[in-house]
Write a protein that holds these residues in place. Sequence first.
Motif, PDB file in Angstrom:
ATOM      1  N   ALA A 128       0.830  -1.209   0.000  1.00 58.73           N
ATOM      2  CA  ALA A 128       0.000   0.000   0.000  1.00 58.73           C
ATOM      3  C   ALA A 128       0.862   1.255   0.000  1.00 58.73           C
ATOM      4  CB  ALA A 128      -0.929  -0.014   1.213  1.00 58.73           C
ATOM      5  N   ALA A 129       1.930   1.224   0.800  1.00 58.53           N
ATOM      6  CA  ALA A 129       2.833   2.379   0.847  1.00 58.53           C
ATOM      7  C   ALA A 129       3.523   2.596  -0.490  1.00 58.53           C
ATOM      8  CB  ALA A 129       3.864   2.179   1.955  1.00 58.53           C
ATOM      9  N   ARG A 130       3.860   1.514  -1.168  1.00 59.64           N
ATOM     10  CA  ARG A 130       4.515   1.626  -2.467  1.00 59.64           C
ATOM     11  C   ARG A 130       3.549   2.211  -3.502  1.00 59.64           C
ATOM     12  NH1 ARG A 130       6.795  -3.650  -3.470  1.00 59.64           N
ATOM     13  NH2 ARG A 130       8.563  -2.894  -2.236  1.00 59.64           N
ATOM     14  N   ASP A 135       1.609   7.008  -6.677  1.00 60.30           N
ATOM     15  CA  ASP A 135       0.577   8.025  -6.931  1.00 60.30           C
ATOM     16  C   ASP A 135       1.128   9.424  -6.738  1.00 60.30           C
ATOM     17  OD1 ASP A 135      -2.239   8.867  -7.380  1.00 60.30           O
ATOM     18  OD2 ASP A 135      -2.076   9.502  -5.287  1.00 60.30           O
ATOM     19  N   PHE A 136       1.899   9.610  -5.662  1.00 59.36           N
ATOM     20  CA  PHE A 136       2.491  10.934  -5.426  1.00 59.36           C
ATOM     21  C   PHE A 136       3.489  11.298  -6.520  1.00 59.36           C
ATOM     22  CE2 PHE A 136       1.614  10.649  -0.603  1.00 59.36           C
ATOM     23  CZ  PHE A 136       0.410  11.291  -0.763  1.00 59.36           C
ATOM     24  N   GLU A 141       4.684  14.892 -11.080  1.00 61.54           N
ATOM     25  CA  GLU A 141       4.970  15.155 -12.490  1.00 61.54           C
ATOM     26  C   GLU A 141       3.895  16.061 -13.104  1.00 61.54           C
ATOM     27  OE1 GLU A 141       7.647  14.465 -14.187  1.00 61.54           O
ATOM     28  OE2 GLU A 141       8.537  13.593 -12.374  1.00 61.54           O
ATOM     29  N   GLN A 142       2.622  15.816 -12.763  1.00 64.53           N
ATOM     30  CA  GLN A 142       1.539  16.669 -13.273  1.00 64.53           C
ATOM     31  C   GLN A 142       1.669  18.098 -12.759  1.00 64.53           C
ATOM     32  OE1 GLN A 142      -0.807  15.893 -15.591  1.00 64.53           O
ATOM     33  NE2 GLN A 142      -1.374  18.074 -15.504  1.00 64.53           N
ATOM     34  N   ALA A 143       2.030  18.231 -11.459  1.00 64.20           N
ATOM     35  CA  ALA A 143       2.192  19.572 -10.883  1.00 64.20           C
ATOM     36  C   ALA A 143       3.331  20.318 -11.564  1.00 64.20           C
ATOM     37  CB  ALA A 143       2.444  19.452  -9.385  1.00 64.20           C
ATOM     38  N   ARG A 144       4.387  19.630 -11.920  1.00 64.10           N
ATOM     39  CA  ARG A 144       5.503  20.279 -12.597  1.00 64.10           C
ATOM     40  C   ARG A 144       5.081  20.769 -13.993  1.00 64.10           C
ATOM     41  NH1 ARG A 144      10.239  15.959 -10.911  1.00 64.10           N
ATOM     42  NH2 ARG A 144      10.791  16.949  -8.898  1.00 64.10           N
ATOM     43  N   ARG A 145       4.307  19.930 -14.722  1.00 63.19           N
ATOM     44  CA  ARG A 145       3.854  20.367 -16.041  1.00 63.19           C
ATOM     45  C   ARG A 145       2.911  21.575 -15.933  1.00 63.19           C
ATOM     46  NH1 ARG A 145       3.810  14.654 -16.934  1.00 63.19           N
ATOM     47  NH2 ARG A 145       1.609  14.554 -16.332  1.00 63.19           N
ATOM     48  N   ASP A 146       2.000  21.567 -14.928  1.00 57.79           N
ATOM     49  CA  ASP A 146       1.083  22.707 -14.736  1.00 57.79           C
ATOM     50  C   ASP A 146       1.857  23.976 -14.405  1.00 57.79           C
ATOM     51  OD1 ASP A 146      -1.027  21.020 -15.204  1.00 57.79           O
ATOM     52  OD2 ASP A 146      -1.514  20.702 -13.082  1.00 57.79           O
ATOM     53  N   TRP A 147       2.866  23.829 -13.574  1.00 57.20           N
ATOM     54  CA  TRP A 147       3.647  25.016 -13.207  1.00 57.20           C
ATOM     55  C   TRP A 147       4.386  25.568 -14.413  1.00 57.20           C
ATOM     56  CZ3 TRP A 147       9.013  25.124 -10.562  1.00 57.20           C
ATOM     57  CH2 TRP A 147       9.348  26.428 -10.203  1.00 57.20           C
ATOM     58  N   ALA A 148       4.896  24.685 -15.276  1.00 54.52           N
ATOM     59  CA  ALA A 148       5.597  25.163 -16.478  1.00 54.52           C
ATOM     60  C   ALA A 148       4.640  25.940 -17.388  1.00 54.52           C
ATOM     61  CB  ALA A 148       6.202  23.974 -17.225  1.00 54.52           C
ATOM     62  N   GLN A 181       6.213   9.906   1.922  1.00 48.96           N
ATOM     63  CA  GLN A 181       5.746   8.579   1.524  1.00 48.96           C
ATOM     64  C   GLN A 181       6.920   7.617   1.308  1.00 48.96           C
ATOM     65  OE1 GLN A 181       2.606   7.825   1.682  1.00 48.96           O
ATOM     66  NE2 GLN A 181       3.073   5.656   1.203  1.00 48.96           N
ATOM     67  N   GLN A 182       8.047   8.147   0.862  1.00 49.04           N
ATOM     68  CA  GLN A 182       9.235   7.307   0.711  1.00 49.04           C
ATOM     69  C   GLN A 182       9.660   6.755   2.068  1.00 49.04           C
ATOM     70  OE1 GLN A 182      10.970   6.570  -2.358  1.00 49.04           O
ATOM     71  NE2 GLN A 182      11.764   5.004  -0.930  1.00 49.04           N
ATOM     72  N   LEU A 183       9.608   7.602   3.084  1.00 52.92           N
ATOM     73  CA  LEU A 183       9.923   7.140   4.435  1.00 52.92           C
ATOM     74  C   LEU A 183       8.906   6.119   4.922  1.00 52.92           C
ATOM     75  CD1 LEU A 183      10.996  10.513   6.134  1.00 52.92           C
ATOM     76  CD2 LEU A 183      12.480   8.654   5.344  1.00 52.92           C
TER      77      LEU A 183
END
Length: 402
Positions: A128-130, A135-136, A141-148, A181-183
């Motif tokens: 589940a954590a993986r 998902d994050f 990646e989507q947030a980076r494209r929107d910001w660009a 989430q990585q932690l």
Amino acid sequence: MEKSELLKQLHIDRKEFQAPGGKASWLPWMLLSAAVAVGAWWLFGRDAPIHVKTAAAVLESSGPASILDATGYVVARRQATVSAKITGKIEAIYIEEGRRVQEGEVLARLDPVDAKAQLALSQAQRDAARSQLEDFQVQLEQARRDWARLRDLAARKLVSAQAAEQGRVSVDSFKARLATQQLQLTVAEQGVRVAQVNLDNTVVRAPFSGVIVTKAAQPGEIVSPMSAGGGFTRTGIGTIVDMDSLEIEVDVNESFIGRVKAGQPVEARLNAYPDWSIPAEVIAIIPTADRTKATVKVRIALKQKDPRIVPDMGVRVAFLEEPQSLASKAPPAVLVPAAALVGEGDASAVFVVKEGRAQRRALTLGEAVGGSRRVLAGLRGGEQVVLSPGADLRDGQSVQVE
């Protein structure tokens, strides 16, 4: 010549000794009778064997002498009561007393149902954590494209600078969530490892090679590394002993501890096998004394390994002379019973039985040793000497040993 022929030669012809007129002369007859008697004694009585008792001359031991005796017990320097690392019910046990086991060999298994369930739960949490981490990553990646896109529109004055700033904040937020989430995934993976270790702990293995001396549990019983009280929980499955680590521990009176040194040769005899001499050696003197018994404990290494030697056996040990002191000892002498000696001083002798005859042997004597005398010269070990020789025993006399 045969004895019978000799006797015939001694036969008297009476006719030869008759006087004139037919009467015998008795003087020659008496002389010849005496000669016959002497001849018969020479042939039969002179060599009649004398009955004697004998004893063997003993070669004195040339080995090291005992300078101190002590008693103790055989102990194992390496033994362990094997138990499980977790509390659980025994599902199967594979040991019996006297069985030899190897390091890492399976001794018993606990019921693994709980451990398997915990492992499955930990694995699900890790998965589940993986998934959440993936998902994050997608949202980042989507947030980076929107910001660009917002930065491009803001540069052409099509959107406000605040909208572009909001896009940057959204990217930083997803980065933080991704790191968190990585932690969480790392924690979940560690949880799986812990659950796997708990499952592995349901298998009890031998910590070292040895022999099982005690079987303390049966299938269906609860075993725990800690005592739960009440007598219903076992704290061990069995006891294993490394037979190669057996040694002797003895208590030496502190008044005589100065005679003992590390590396000193020792002769050990088990109470169970008193005629078996086991070579040994002092390992160390434990540097503390027992004030109640006024003794010091000494560790002794066994130089000979044998399956007859088992822990807790009683043993008697003799601490022997140091090798350097043996070099200064006189060569071994022969011990002869004092009852076999005849004569005194330089005229001392014994009668040695050789091929059925007594041979007088002059001796050079040393000091008395108990009921024997030490012979320095004139006799070899193992020779048979006559005990309590009578006055009629002569050199060369025929003897018969009783």
